[in-house]
Each structure stands twice: as C-alpha cells, then as structure tokens.
Write a protein that holds these residues in place. Structure first.
Motif, short mmCIF file in Angstrom:
data_model
loop_
_atom_site.label_atom_id
_atom_site.label_comp_id
_atom_site.label_asym_id
_atom_site.label_seq_id
_atom_site.Cartn_x
_atom_site.Cartn_y
_atom_site.Cartn_z
N TYR A 1 -8.07 -9.20 0.39
CA TYR A 1 -10.04 -9.81 0.12
C TYR A 1 -10.09 -10.63 -0.51
O TYR A 1 -9.07 -10.63 -0.94
N ALA B 1 -14.17 -9.17 2.33
CA ALA B 1 -12.51 -7.57 2.88
C ALA B 1 -12.81 -8.92 4.84
O ALA B 1 -13.64 -8.73 5.41
N ALA C 1 -12.21 -0.59 3.52
CA ALA C 1 -13.83 -1.42 2.08
C ALA C 1 -13.77 -1.10 1.23
O ALA C 1 -14.07 -1.07 0.86
N ALA D 1 -12.99 -0.30 -2.34
CA ALA D 1 -14.53 -1.05 -3.22
C ALA D 1 -15.10 -0.12 -4.53
O ALA D 1 -15.81 0.09 -4.93
N TRP E 1 -13.40 -0.07 -7.53
CA TRP E 1 -13.94 -1.12 -8.41
C TRP E 1 -14.83 -1.03 -9.88
O TRP E 1 -15.91 -0.05 -9.69
N VAL F 1 -19.01 -5.41 -1.95
CA VAL F 1 -18.04 -5.53 -0.84
C VAL F 1 -18.18 -6.18 0.62
O VAL F 1 -19.35 -5.20 1.00
N THR G 1 -7.52 -7.26 -6.12
CA THR G 1 -8.25 -7.33 -7.13
C THR G 1 -8.81 -6.60 -7.95
O THR G 1 -9.71 -7.22 -8.80
#
Length: 376
Positions: free
Chosen positions: A120, A136, A174, A178, A181, A191, A346
C-alpha cells in the motif's frame, strides 16, 4: 514463399554474401518498406503494413521446425516494438519466452497459494501533508524467480484472462486490510484499487465489488476504483453504465494515467468521476517547465473546473512536490513520502498520522521494496 496460417507468411532465401548480416538487413528493410506501400482496391487506398521475424540457418537452429519457432519469437518482438519493423532471433528471446511461459503456467497456482500479496502506497494531502488513504499495489513473490515486477506479470495476466481472478483477489485483500484501519483525525481512510480493462468490462464487475464489500464489511464510501482512460473510451456507453452503477452504491471512481490517452473535456463529461490521477510521465520532468509542466497544470485546472479531486503519482523529489503544490494539486503519491509498504506498516503510518500534525515531515519510510524500482 508460403502462407503459414492466418495473416502469417513464411519465406526462405539463401544468403549469398560473406557479409550476410548486411545482406539480411537489405532484404528485411526492403520487405518492410514494400509491405508498407499503400494498395488500391475499389478506389480506396489501403495501408496494410507488416512485421518480420528472422532466424538464420545454421546459426540459430538446424531443423525447419526449430527455425520457424525462432523466427516466430523474433516476429513477436518486432510486433511488440511497434510494428512495421523486423527483428532477428537472439537467445535472449528464447530465455524470455521460456520465462513467460513458466510465469503463465504458475500464475493460477500462485493466486491459490497466496504467492501474490498487496502493498500500500500512501496518498497525502498536498497542502496540509495529511495522510488521506492508500493505493493497493499487487506484488508476486515467485518460488523460483523471486519478486516479479507488475510490469512483467500484469500483461501476462491480461492476455490469459487470469487478471479477472487476480483482480478480485487484490480487491478482497485490500478491503480486508482497509476495514481494520482506524480513523485519521476523525476521517475515514480510503483505499484505492486498480481495475484492468479486461476486468472492468466483465458483466458481473459491479456484483463482484458489492459481494466483496459485503463479505469484508468495508463501507463502500471508503473504496475507490482506478480505471485507465483508454479503457473507458474503448466502449464509452458500457463504461458509463458501469460507472453509474458503482457510484450509485457510493463507490468512488478515479481515472488513472490521465493525460496519456483521450484527455478532453468532452471525455470527462461523459462519465461520473471523482478523481483524476496525473500520470507519472508528466511528473518526472515537471520542475524543468516546458510541456510536462503545462500538461500537468492543464489537467489540474480541468479537474478542478469539474469539481474533481486531482492527485499526482510518481512524486520523488522536493522540487516536484513544490511545483505541484504551486499549481494547486490536491494530493500527492510517490517515493518522496513513502514507497509501497506492508499491511502492518499502514497501521503504523495511521497511528503516527494521528500522533503528530504533519505526519510526513519526518520523511517516513517503512518496508520499502527497492528491487522493484521507483517506477513499479
């Protein structure tokens, strides 16, 4: 001279000079020029053209079947080089063909065995230097060849149709990443996932994306799909239908590599879009001024006039960053801030972005993959 099949013809000719390389060049240059001469049929002037692949007996092979195979590899290279050219066989071509065949054969198993993985690259607000999201980027750790560049395996995946399966795998990875996150200063982290032209025009793309979002639990508003402008103009009516369906679900749409294809106001008005990505080709020599500067500035102004967010990729130097900021770019992506990083990295970036006001003033670099090169 004989027709070998389809649009391919084969001819054999003795090379009579001691300096056969010069004789060969004279023959091939003459053939290409002759093939490119226009012909007239029913009052229409037709431009056909052709490419040549050459193998020489006994230097390259001694049997006719092997000579044909060598000349076919050379023909493939000539076509890849832009057509209307000729190429002579080299051992390098056979090595490359064997490697390509091996990658093609191994790709399906690699998807199942998760030899593909996703990194990422952060996308940063240019004015405030705040982390906004990540793109991604798929990677392949081959069991024998090591890390394979996307520039090598993506074309193979597209030609074999495996890009559809690979694309869904990347999308799922991805979205799964995400969804974990945390917020960045109270805002959701986006993302961005690339969609190949082959994948984009599959009838079930929208259904596939919605299924992945449902299964991973990611909010549709946090997903952005990147499509090249050349893919969109291939079938504008069908493309518009797909984009409308995606955006109706809250999914964002970006045009990748903008500036390298059609790139006009009428093009942008046909499609419901959220963002333009200035291609790295224009960013590379941006600080020198000239056409690249003017093109980048025009793309930014065009995007803003239509209410679109504009991001520049491939930003590697402070001069590029300052120039883009001066012409009002919205967001930046590139090695100046960070290379593509692992899933774990990330989270570290997001934590740091929440801890300090200007998260990237410290030149944050995590989990770099320099063997892929800056352009990967």
């Amino acid at each position: 001279v004989s027709r070998f099949g389809g649009d391919e013809f084969v001819f054999a000719k003795p090379l009579e000079c001691a300096d056969w390389q010069s004789e060969l060049k004279l023959i091939c240059d003459g053939l290409v020029d002759a093939l490119c001469e226009p012909s007239t049929m029913d009052g229409l002037e037709l431009f056909v053209g052709g490419s040549l692949g050459v193998a020489v007996y006994p230097d390259h092979q001694k049997s006719m079947s092997e000579l044909l195979r060598c000349s076919d590899m050379a023909l493939y290279e000539a076509k890849q080089s832009g057509r209307g050219q000729w190429s002579i066989f080299r051992q390098e071509l056979e090595d490359r063909a064997k490697r390509r065949k091996r990658l093609e054969n191994d790709m399906r198993g690699a998807i199942i065995n998760r030899d593909f993985f996703v990194e990422y690259q952060p996308q940063v607000c240019a004015g405030q230097r705040k982390l906004k999201g990540f793109e991604a980027l798929v990677r392949w750790q081959h069991t024998e060849y090591g890390l394979i560049s996307p520039l090598e395996f993506i074309p193979i995946a597209e030609e074999t149709g495996l890009i559809v399966e690979l694309g869904e795998y990347v999308l799922r990875q991805a979205c799964q990443t995400a969804v974990d996150w945390p917020l960045i200063n109270g805002e959701a982290c986006l993302v961005s996932v690339n969609v190949s032209p082959v994948q984009f025009f599959k009838q079930d793309l929208v259904a596939t994306v919605l299924r992945v979002l449902s299964e991973t639990g990611l909010d549709a508003k946090r997903l952005e799909l990147e499509v090249t402008e050349n893919a969109l103009i291939k079938d504008a009516e069908d493309a518009a239908r797909v984009l409308i369906a995606l955006r109706a679900e809250g999914i964002r749409v970006a045009v990748d590599d903008f500036g390298t294809g059609y790139s006009s106001l009428s093009f942008l008005q046909q499609f419901p879009l959220d963002r333009l990505k200035v291609d790295r080709a224009f960013v590379k020599n941006l600080a020198r001024g000239g056409n690249d500067y003017r093109i980048a500035e025009a793309i930014i102004q065009l995007g803003k006039s239509l209410g679109l967010n504009v991001i520049a990729e491939g930003v590697e130097t402070q001069d590029q960053f300052e120039t883009l900021t001066a012409i009002n770019i919205d967001e930046i992506q590139g090695f100046l801030f960070s290379p593509p990083v692992s899933t774990a990295a990330t989270l570290a970036m997001i934590v740091k972005a929440n801890e300090i006001k200007n998260a990237f003033d410290d030149c944050l670099i995590l989990d770099a993959a320099p063997e892929l090169g800056v352009g990967a």
